[in-house]
Scaffold this motif. Structure first.
Motif, PDB file in Angstrom:
ATOM      1  N   ARG A  39       0.875  -1.171   0.000  1.00 48.44           N
ATOM      2  CA  ARG A  39       0.000   0.000   0.000  1.00 48.44           C
ATOM      3  C   ARG A  39       0.913   1.222   0.000  1.00 48.44           C
ATOM      4  O   ARG A  39       1.404   1.653   1.031  1.00 48.44           O
ATOM      5  CB  ARG A  39      -0.925  -0.027   1.222  1.00 48.44           C
ATOM      6  CG  ARG A  39      -1.850  -1.243   1.242  1.00 48.44           C
ATOM      7  CD  ARG A  39      -2.900  -1.166   2.334  1.00 48.44           C
ATOM      8  NE  ARG A  39      -2.321  -1.225   3.667  1.00 48.44           N
ATOM      9  CZ  ARG A  39      -2.041  -2.340   4.337  1.00 48.44           C
ATOM     10  NH1 ARG A  39      -2.283  -3.523   3.790  1.00 48.44           N
ATOM     11  NH2 ARG A  39      -1.524  -2.293   5.545  1.00 48.44           N
ATOM     12  N   GLN A  76      -1.490   6.881   8.881  1.00 50.02           N
ATOM     13  CA  GLN A  76      -2.907   7.145   9.132  1.00 50.02           C
ATOM     14  C   GLN A  76      -3.769   6.442   8.090  1.00 50.02           C
ATOM     15  O   GLN A  76      -4.906   6.048   8.365  1.00 50.02           O
ATOM     16  CB  GLN A  76      -3.190   8.648   9.062  1.00 50.02           C
ATOM     17  CG  GLN A  76      -2.751   9.449  10.276  1.00 50.02           C
ATOM     18  CD  GLN A  76      -3.133  10.908  10.104  1.00 50.02           C
ATOM     19  OE1 GLN A  76      -2.279  11.785  10.029  1.00 50.02           O
ATOM     20  NE2 GLN A  76      -4.416  11.171  10.018  1.00 50.02           N
ATOM     21  N   TYR A  77      -3.217   6.319   6.887  1.00 50.02           N
ATOM     22  CA  TYR A  77      -3.956   5.715   5.786  1.00 50.02           C
ATOM     23  C   TYR A  77      -3.455   4.306   5.465  1.00 50.02           C
ATOM     24  O   TYR A  77      -3.686   3.799   4.375  1.00 50.02           O
ATOM     25  CB  TYR A  77      -3.877   6.625   4.562  1.00 50.02           C
ATOM     26  CG  TYR A  77      -4.499   7.973   4.816  1.00 50.02           C
ATOM     27  CD1 TYR A  77      -5.873   8.096   5.029  1.00 50.02           C
ATOM     28  CD2 TYR A  77      -3.728   9.125   4.891  1.00 50.02           C
ATOM     29  CE1 TYR A  77      -6.456   9.322   5.292  1.00 50.02           C
ATOM     30  CE2 TYR A  77      -4.292  10.365   5.155  1.00 50.02           C
ATOM     31  CZ  TYR A  77      -5.657  10.452   5.354  1.00 50.02           C
ATOM     32  OH  TYR A  77      -6.239  11.668   5.618  1.00 50.02           O
ATOM     33  N   LYS A  78      -2.768   3.707   6.441  1.00 49.45           N
ATOM     34  CA  LYS A  78      -2.322   2.311   6.365  1.00 49.45           C
ATOM     35  C   LYS A  78      -1.387   2.051   5.181  1.00 49.45           C
ATOM     36  O   LYS A  78      -1.365   0.955   4.615  1.00 49.45           O
ATOM     37  CB  LYS A  78      -3.538   1.370   6.316  1.00 49.45           C
ATOM     38  CG  LYS A  78      -4.460   1.535   7.526  1.00 49.45           C
ATOM     39  CD  LYS A  78      -5.684   0.640   7.431  1.00 49.45           C
ATOM     40  CE  LYS A  78      -6.630   0.876   8.614  1.00 49.45           C
ATOM     41  NZ  LYS A  78      -7.857   0.075   8.531  1.00 49.45           N
ATOM     42  N   LEU A 381     -10.187   8.727   0.745  1.00 50.59           N
ATOM     43  CA  LEU A 381      -9.198   8.059   1.600  1.00 50.59           C
ATOM     44  C   LEU A 381      -9.860   7.379   2.792  1.00 50.59           C
ATOM     45  O   LEU A 381      -9.446   6.294   3.212  1.00 50.59           O
ATOM     46  CB  LEU A 381      -8.153   9.074   2.075  1.00 50.59           C
ATOM     47  CG  LEU A 381      -7.150   9.542   1.016  1.00 50.59           C
ATOM     48  CD1 LEU A 381      -6.382  10.761   1.514  1.00 50.59           C
ATOM     49  CD2 LEU A 381      -6.185   8.418   0.652  1.00 50.59           C
ATOM     50  N   ASN A 385      -9.657   3.474   3.555  1.00 51.94           N
ATOM     51  CA  ASN A 385      -9.156   3.004   4.860  1.00 51.94           C
ATOM     52  C   ASN A 385     -10.084   1.939   5.455  1.00 51.94           C
ATOM     53  O   ASN A 385      -9.640   0.936   6.007  1.00 51.94           O
ATOM     54  CB  ASN A 385      -9.057   4.185   5.825  1.00 51.94           C
ATOM     55  CG  ASN A 385      -7.632   4.408   6.305  1.00 51.94           C
ATOM     56  OD1 ASN A 385      -6.687   3.930   5.681  1.00 51.94           O
ATOM     57  ND2 ASN A 385      -7.479   5.134   7.394  1.00 51.94           N
ATOM     58  N   GLU A 386     -11.380   2.174   5.334  1.00 44.91           N
ATOM     59  CA  GLU A 386     -12.354   1.247   5.898  1.00 44.91           C
ATOM     60  C   GLU A 386     -12.321  -0.111   5.181  1.00 44.91           C
ATOM     61  O   GLU A 386     -12.670  -1.136   5.771  1.00 44.91           O
ATOM     62  CB  GLU A 386     -13.755   1.835   5.809  1.00 44.91           C
ATOM     63  CG  GLU A 386     -13.984   3.012   6.749  1.00 44.91           C
ATOM     64  CD  GLU A 386     -15.360   3.630   6.567  1.00 44.91           C
ATOM     65  OE1 GLU A 386     -16.190   3.045   5.812  1.00 44.91           O
ATOM     66  OE2 GLU A 386     -15.639   4.696   7.157  1.00 44.91           O
TER      67      GLU A 386
END
Length: 390
Positions: A39, A76-78, A381, A385-386
């Motif tokens: 990612r 924060q956004y993996k 985003l 993320n979810e």
């Protein structure tokens, strides 16, 4: 009776331990599987000076602080991989003994370039080593650092305030040697790999031969070259870079991120068909599929899905090289007359993530870093993320 109780207790303990051990092994396996998913984010020359990123500086202290802050933003956004642009125009984001410094990383070097004086090797003009610091900060935070290079694009007439942009002539042996020199220098930093972007036979000013100090192939002449000739010239470099990367670190990767238009790729010497079907060229291909499934002036064209299917089809991707997809974070939330989906939906990235996984891909990279800070992309985003488990 006592013996039976002791035996039962021992057996129970053994079974419990076995179950625990099996659970641990399973957990470790799951963790390992998650780590395989890339990612990433493209950190381009146009991102370094963005105020939220702050990597255009002559202070190592400031650079290190802002690099760490940027990596925190990524997490924060993996995101777990940085594709850092280290070579944009035959320049260097490291203290090279061969190539001039990348002006976008240093106000001092930028001032030299504005006055036609950015001609010395980067080790003489950079106040510290940006690639060294970024690699250190990335690895400290369990983030991979991939050195992103544009192989051929170059400025010549550097003593001018307005140097001309050419491309190195892919056919010239000196061009291959120069790019491989850059790869060797970068690999010495312990980066996790090298990636090329989508510029091959794309020059509008001709193709420069360093040995002859002149253009040896005009744009018009290049346009008449057969596709097979272009591919053969580019592939000499690709194979050499692959072997160079592996010689420096067998675990490091070499990949190419071509356009999301296969015909354009093949026309420009980006021989995706060979790279995807023959070992020894690349570890992975990451096509830039920068469209939605509501493409067109009237919408309704499933452009992303169509291109994803084309690149991941068994007829093309015979060796499973199309592992990742580059996604257009920069288009999120912006009106686009030719691609309605970017404005009408805020789940494009999440939907594309699910689609690329379904197609067998192992990850993605977002273009580009500064859009992690821009409000228009926030909803996209968030939904992406979810979608990510873990």
């Amino acid at each position: 009776m006592l013996f039976k109780r002791i035996t039962a207790a021992i057996l129970t303990a053994a079974l419990t331990m076995a179950a625990f051990t099996g659970l641990s092994a399973s957990a470790k396996s799951t963790a390992a599987d998650k780590q395989k998913e890339v990612r990433g984010v493209w950190l381009s020359v146009y991102d370094y000076g963005y105020s939220g990123i702050g990597l255009s500086t002559d202070s190592e202290t400031v650079f290190r602080k802002n690099a760490d802050r940027f990596i925190s933003r990524m997490k924060q956004y993996k995101l777990n991989t940085i594709y850092m642009q280290v070579r944009s125009n035959d320049d260097a984001a490291w203290r090279s003994s061969t190539f001039p410094a990348m002006k976008e990383l240093s106000p001092y070097v930028s001032s030299l370039a504005r006055n036609g004086k950015n001609t010395a090797a980067a080790k003489k003009t950079l106040k510290f080593d940006p690639l060294s610091v970024m690699t250190e900060e990335a690895h400290k935070n369990d983030v991979d650092l991939i050195a992103w290079m544009n192989p051929y694009r170059c400025y010549r007439n550097n003593k001018s305030k307005y140097p001309t942009m050419y491309f190195l002539d892919p056919q010239a042996s000196g061009s291959i040697n120069r790019v491989v020199k850059a790869v060797n220098e970068v690999m010495a930093y312990g980066v996790d790999g090298v990636v090329f972007d989508d510029y091959f036979y794309h020059s509008t000013n001709g193709y420069w031969n360093d040995s002859k100090k002149k253009v040896t192939l005009s744009t018009a002449q290049a346009a008449k070259l057969p596709r097979a000739k272009k591919a053969a010239n580019v592939n000499k470099l690709v194979r050499k870079v692959y072997s160079t990367v592996k010689a420096r670190n067998k675990n490091a990767t070499f990949g190419i991120s071509p356009q999301g238009n296969l015909d354009n790729d093949m026309a420009s010497g980006a021989d995706v068909k060979t790279w995807a079907s023959v070992d020894g060229y690349v570890d992975y291909i990451m096509p830039q599929i920068y469209w939605t499934d509501d493409y067109g002036k009237k919408g309704g064209t499933t452009m992303f899905s169509d291109r994803l299917s084309q690149f991941t089809s068994k007829s093309l991707d015979k060796k499973g090289k199309v592992k990742y997809i580059a996604l257009a974070l920069y288009r999120c939330g912006y009106a686009n007359a030719l691609d309605q989906g970017w404005k009408s939906s805020d789940t494009n990235l999440a939907d594309q993530y699910e689609a690329l996984k379904e197609a067998g891909c192992k990850g993605y990279s977002l273009f580009s870093a500064r859009f992690l800070y821009i409000g228009k992309a926030e909803d996209e985003l968030g939904y992406l993320n979810e979608s990510i488990v873990g």
